[in-house]
Design an enzyme around this catalytic site. Structure first.
Site, short mmCIF file in Angstrom:
data_model
loop_
_atom_site.label_atom_id
_atom_site.label_comp_id
_atom_site.label_asym_id
_atom_site.label_seq_id
_atom_site.Cartn_x
_atom_site.Cartn_y
_atom_site.Cartn_z
N TYR A 1 0.85 -1.20 0.00
CA TYR A 1 0.00 0.00 0.00
C TYR A 1 0.88 1.24 0.00
CZ TYR A 1 -4.95 -0.48 -0.20
OH TYR A 1 -6.20 -0.66 -0.68
N GLU B 1 -0.52 4.72 -0.74
CA GLU B 1 -1.34 5.92 -1.02
C GLU B 1 -0.50 7.18 -0.80
OE1 GLU B 1 -4.83 5.52 1.38
OE2 GLU B 1 -5.80 4.17 -0.04
N ASP C 1 -5.68 13.43 -25.53
CA ASP C 1 -5.62 12.02 -25.09
C ASP C 1 -4.86 11.25 -26.16
OD1 ASP C 1 -6.05 9.35 -24.63
OD2 ASP C 1 -8.22 9.52 -24.34
N ARG D 1 -0.36 -2.55 -18.94
CA ARG D 1 -1.68 -1.92 -19.02
C ARG D 1 -1.81 -0.86 -17.94
NH1 ARG D 1 -5.86 -3.15 -21.81
NH2 ARG D 1 -4.57 -4.73 -22.78
N THR E 1 -2.64 6.07 -22.33
CA THR E 1 -2.42 4.74 -21.79
C THR E 1 -0.93 4.46 -21.94
OG1 THR E 1 -2.67 3.63 -23.91
CG2 THR E 1 -4.68 3.91 -22.60
N LYS F 1 -0.42 0.74 -25.40
CA LYS F 1 -0.73 0.65 -26.83
C LYS F 1 0.58 0.80 -27.61
CE LYS F 1 -5.48 1.77 -25.77
NZ LYS F 1 -6.64 2.68 -25.93
C1 PLP Z 1 -7.68 3.00 -25.11
C2 PLP Z 1 -8.10 4.40 -24.92
C3 PLP Z 1 -8.40 4.93 -23.66
C4 PLP Z 1 -8.59 4.16 -22.39
O1 PLP Z 1 -7.87 3.13 -22.10
P1 PLP Z 1 -8.21 2.04 -20.98
O2 PLP Z 1 -6.86 1.79 -20.41
O3 PLP Z 1 -8.80 0.90 -21.72
O4 PLP Z 1 -9.14 2.63 -19.98
C5 PLP Z 1 -8.65 6.29 -23.56
N1 PLP Z 1 -8.64 7.07 -24.64
C6 PLP Z 1 -8.41 6.59 -25.87
C7 PLP Z 1 -8.41 7.54 -27.01
C8 PLP Z 1 -8.15 5.24 -26.06
O5 PLP Z 1 -7.95 4.77 -27.30
#
Ligand code: PLP
Length: 428
Positions: free
Chosen positions: A51, A53, A197, A232, A223, A226
């Site tokens: 933990y 936090e 994003d 993840r 993220t 990707k």
């Molecule tokens: C994949 C994605 C997310 C969120 O990802 P998670 O980890 O699955 O919550 C947010 N914004 C965009 C544009 C994405 O492609």
């Protein structure tokens, strides 16, 4: 995994099956990738027990000296990788990163603008089934129906009319460059914030193969799993150092970095996943190596090679091609649905996902398109030659999605191709 194997054979077998599936099929889901053994090792360890936090050196628990090192390195490397002044590496996912960013810049009930889900936006960009659509009043912007590209003129018109608190850019299914500088101008004109994003394109951005949002966005979310090829998880960056943000139950205003940190913890999360954060640190170290740029460049070269084969075979691609790691195939002119195409390709050992195309007449569970991406196969070492071959296989399968014999024969070819590009060792 001998302990797991003897205690819980069901789960052991499921994991083994998944290693086999990833290794023996062609993974072309645009949002997926394969992490290194170093990242896997950093994730599967005892920091999951801890933990922590709070933030490094300011924790609510004792015994944090080791996780502080991991999180400190992760923050430092994330900042270096993206040239950012502040990084928060705690969001459990991209969605969590967005939630913290939204609450930093807007109050529940405020108006926000994001790309429509059916036009390539993400669930968290304002979908009615997501917190973003439930907590905020959402004005969606769309693609130009003729070009399939973001309609920045419409974005400006809508922003002038609805005066949102922020515009969020970034997409889950958009094969072209996003013009962050143009969005900044729109935001400046109407006096709102800009969140970029970069969940899908973070790897490309990190090496300069996609325009950098940091100079043009108040907050950048991402993220880490990707194109960035980490575990993840989520990430928040900002270059804004000042500002005055009021937080619930806090009398004094906070700066942008303080407000972001407070909205991640305690605002929207509890204890951070320090094992995942350690793995993020490893992934950022990998991304800082010179080879990572070659990898990202190859992702794009591979996408272009694949797109060319599909175009030559008469397939329609949304926007007519790609600038990045993915493409959207519009199957409507072929009388095919995304659902049927996804299923036929899966039987042949190629994993893609069905995807809406602009103004899709089909329902989201059927769709008229598929989304194909190259990050994962590029990690395996595949190059343009393999992409051209895979492109021909895809064309062959989609010429008759009912031909199960063809799918079975192709699956053998796919297995053979995969075996020439080893990935993970299958446990016994
Ligand atoms: C994949 C994605 C997310 C969120 O990802 P998670 O980890 O699955 O919550 C947010 N914004 C965009 C544009 C994405 O492609």
């Amino acid at each position: 995994m001998q302990t797991l194997k003897s205690f819980d054979p069901d789960i052991y077998e499921a994991i083994k099956g998944e290693v086999r599936r990833q290794t023996e099929t062609l993974e072309m889901i645009a949002s997926e990738n394969f992490v290194s053994m170093a990242v896997l090792e950093a994730m599967g360890q005892v920091m999951t027990n801890k933990y922590a936090e709070g933030y490094p050196r300011h924790r609510y628990y004792g015994g944090c000296e080791n996780v502080d090192i991991a999180e400190g390195k992760a923050r430092f490397r994330a900042k270096k990788l993206f040239g950012a002044r502040h990084a928060n590496v705690q969001p459990h996912s991209g969605s969590q990163a967005n939630m913290a960013a939204y609450l930093t810049l807007a109050e529940v009930g405020d108006t926000i603008m994001g790309m429509h889900l059916n036009h390539g936006g993400h669930l968290t960009h304002g979908s009615g089934v997501n917190f973003s659509g439930r907590l905020f009043k959402v004005i969606p912007y769309e693609l130009n129906p003729d070009t399939g590209r973001i309609d920045y003129d419409q974005m400006l018109r809508l922003a002038r009319e609805h005066k949102p608190k922020f515009i969020i850019t970034g997409a889950s299914a958009y094969p072209r460059i996003i013009e962050f500088d143009r969005v900044r101008e729109i935001c400046d004109e109407v006096g709102c914030y800009h969140i970029a994003d970069i969940a899908h394109i973070a790897g490309l951005v990190s090496v300069g193969l996609h325009p950098d949002p940091l100079p043009y966005a108040d907050i950048v979310t991402s993220t880490t799993h990707k194109t960035l090829r980490g575990p993840r998880g989520g990430l928040i960056l900002t270059n804004v150092e000042g500002g005055e943000f009021m937080l619930p139950n806090m009398p004094k205003p906070k700066t942008m970095p303080e407000a972001i940190d407070a909205w991640v913890f305690p605002g929207t999360q509890g204890g951070p996943l320090e094992h995942v954060i350690a793995a993020k640190a490893v992934a950022f170290r990998e991304a800082l190596q010179p080879e990572f740029r070659d990898y990202q460049a190859q992702i794009i070269a591979n996408a272009k090679a694949l797109a060319e084969v599909l175009l030559k075979a008469g397939f329609k691609l949304v926007t007519g091609g790609t600038d990045n790691h993915m493409m959207l195939v519009d199957l409507a002119p072929r009388g095919l649905t995304g659902k049927a195409a996804e299923k036929a390709l899966e039987s042949a050992g190629i994993t893609v996902n069905k995807n809406m195309v602009p103004n899709d007449p089909q329902r989201p569970f059927v769709t008229s398109g598929i989304r194909i991406g190259t990050p994962a196969l590029t990690t395996r070492g595949m190059k343009e030659d393999e992409m051209r071959r895979i492109g021909r296989i895809i064309v062959h399968i989609l010429e008759d999605v009912e031909d199960e014999e063809r799918q079975k024969r192709t699956r053998e070819q796919v297995r053979e191709l995969c075996s020439r590009f080893p990935l993970y060792e299958i446990p016994d």
